[in-house]
Design a protein around this motif. Sequence first.
Motif: not given
Length: 289
Positions: A72-77, A250-258
Amino acid sequence: MNRAVTLRDAAVAEMAGIAARHPQQFRAMPPARLRALALFLASTGLLVFGLWRLEFSPSRLVDGFGQLVHFLGLMIPPDPGTWSRTMLILRGLSETLAIALLGTLGAALLAFPLGFLAAWNTSVNRLVQFLSRRVLDSVRGIDALIWALIWVSVVGLGPFAGVLAILTSDIGTFGKLYSEAIEAADRKAVEGVTASGGGKLHGIRFGVLPAVLPVMAGHVLYMFESNTRSSTIIGIVGAGGIGLMLSEMIRTLEWGVVSFIVLLILVTVAVIDTISGRLRAALAGARAG
């Protein structure tokens, strides 16, 4: 007060006679309570066995929660990255909405006659009703994701497979909901049509339909809202929509885009829920009026 005491003393004096007349109530463990206790113990035992068999571990749960907080921290912002990617995401979202809308409407139309065949008060005969019910149960028993995998294998990747998956899955659901609404319809209107010389079809047209159409419309609105979420999931297996892009991010670990895609989906579902809720309330008010 004295009368209550007198009645209590009389009941105590007659306790032996009362116990003889009502032995079930004076057992240490009545059969109904014993069955409830046995069911509770069996359910508890099944729960414990399931937790053991599925290797439930509180430590793994705690570790996983810490990992979830990290993600969740990686997904912000939330960050779509580039404008071109934003446009691709919006296009995927619009495709998801189109899949949900076309699949829901197609299923609603195809299930309409099946609902009447599956209802006991409008079906041709008991055999037709039984077979209709079983067909609807069979179709409804297969999840939309499984239907998506089947249709992707049949017609190939893309939104067409997604529409067919939603449509096929919802036929069973709509058929069941329609038949239950038809069976619950007030019979007085049908009796009035019959008393005035109308046949069975006239009773359905002028007695049943006006009562159940608002209910059916409410079901369609709710299922469209639900299918918006389902269309996201089936997109992950190649049935079109924004789900495929979400899976890739998700597969490419682009958490901001997710997080941006998830937030966009949540906002879209909330807007659809608000609009469909108001429409359902308006339909319910019109029906009550």
